[in-house]
Motif scaffolding. Structure first.
Motif, short mmCIF file in Angstrom:
data_model
loop_
_atom_site.label_atom_id
_atom_site.label_comp_id
_atom_site.label_asym_id
_atom_site.label_seq_id
_atom_site.Cartn_x
_atom_site.Cartn_y
_atom_site.Cartn_z
N TYR A 81 52.82 -12.91 64.20
CA TYR A 81 51.94 -13.72 63.35
C TYR A 81 51.84 -15.15 63.88
O TYR A 81 50.75 -15.74 63.92
CB TYR A 81 52.47 -13.74 61.92
N ALA A 82 52.97 -15.70 64.32
CA ALA A 82 52.98 -17.09 64.78
C ALA A 82 52.13 -17.28 66.03
O ALA A 82 51.57 -18.36 66.25
CB ALA A 82 54.42 -17.53 65.06
N PHE A 83 51.99 -16.24 66.85
CA PHE A 83 51.23 -16.39 68.07
C PHE A 83 49.72 -16.44 67.83
O PHE A 83 48.94 -16.56 68.77
CB PHE A 83 51.58 -15.29 69.08
N GLY A 84 49.29 -16.35 66.59
CA GLY A 84 47.90 -16.63 66.26
C GLY A 84 47.61 -18.12 66.25
O GLY A 84 46.46 -18.54 66.18
N TYR A 85 48.67 -18.97 66.32
CA TYR A 85 48.52 -20.42 66.22
C TYR A 85 48.95 -21.17 67.46
O TYR A 85 48.71 -22.38 67.56
CB TYR A 85 49.35 -20.94 65.03
#
Length: 302
Positions: free
Chosen positions: A233-237
């Motif tokens: 999820y964090a790698f979307g940012y």
């Protein structure tokens, strides 16, 4: 504009730090299983627990997997699953510190692959932060080695380096996928193809299961689920390199937990490495630059 509305990269970094801590817990649980279960069994258990979680997750939320580009979705699982299997071989053949350190080199390969295929920009602060965190992680792990002995280039070391290369490729694919799918579907690929990859090795080197392995194996699987979902999820940012800087905290977390829970000695070299690692994370993610930047002049009241 709401002053609490953080830029996207500052939303992803805290999540990556948390996932790094969970990955360190998973590494310790894996080390507890060394010699009792084969790496293939541990990897298969991890992926099977992940699939059970997803079998509950999707129906509970009334969602269905959103695959996006099917070829990339499959590649994520193939790269990630094989990286985990090699990582578990490294932990089984070596102590947890050096194994985590070798695997933690994946951001170097992610940066190269991300630049080649995604044309992601690699900035000076990110490279400096990556260098500092890698140096800090190396000092931390070097301090845990008996007498400072060098790593032998055996199967464990080669497996650790191979897991870093494949892990870097998997992270770049995750970055490319996150705009077409969701974190749970990406995690589904990881668990499905990871299980298909590791299960033949588990069957080939099957060892008896006892109650003494249940809790560590559950620890591996459950922390993996939480860490991987947060990580994806964090790698979307964030970019692959920026995320790599933050996740270099995993070796430092591994050392701290090893000292507290396994009684590993605490040395000045280890403390120095941990401080360098944290400083590299702050520098690479732009926190230090933001703190040192001159304050903007306030506007006069209308």
């Amino acid at each position: 504009m709401n002053r609490w509305n953080l830029p996207e990269r500052y939303r992803g970094i805290p999540l990556l730090v948390f996932s790094s801590f969970l990955f360190a817990v998973m590494a310790l649980c894996t080390r507890l299983l060394a010699g009792r279960l084969s790496p293939g069994q541990v990897a298969s258990g991890r992926f099977l627990i992940g699939l059970v979680f997803l079998a509950i997750y999707f129906p509970a939320l009334g969602r269905r997997p959103r695959y996006g580009r099917l070829s990339l979705w499959a590649l994520r699982g193939i790269f990630g699953g094989s990286a985990v299997y090699l990582y578990f071989i490294a932990i089984d053949r070596m102590t947890v510190g050096p194994a985590v350190l070798l695997n933690a080199c994946w951001p170097i390969y992610a940066a190269i692959i991300g630049w080649l295929f995604l044309r992601e920009r690699v900035t000076g602060p990110l490279l400096a932060g990556l260098a500092l965190t890698t140096l800090g992680a190396g000092l931390v792990m070097w301090s845990t080695m008996d007498g400072g002995a060098s790593l032998s280039m055996g199967l464990g070391a080669w497996a650790g380096m191979g897991s870093a290369v494949l892990g870097g490729a998997a992270v770049v694919v995750v970055r490319a996928l996150r705009h077409d799918t969701d974190s749970a579907t990406v995690f589904f690929s990881f668990c499905l193809f990871g299980l298909l990859f590791s299960l033949p090795f588990a069957i080939q080197d099957w060892r008896p299961l006892g109650w003494d392995v249940v809790l560590p194996l559950l620890g591996v699987g459950l922390t993996s689920v939480a860490a991987q979902m947060t990580f994806t999820y964090a790698f979307g940012y964030v970019t692959a390199v920026a995320g790599g800087v933050a996740t270099q905290l995993t070796p430092a977390f591994s050392w701290v937990m090893g000292a507290l829970l396994l009684g590993e000695p605490v040395s000045p070299l280890a403390i120095t490495g941990a401080l360098i690692c944290v400083g590299g994370v702050l520098w690479g993610t732009g926190v230090v630059g933001r703190m040192l930047a001159p304050a903007s002049p306030s506007r006069p009241a209308a």
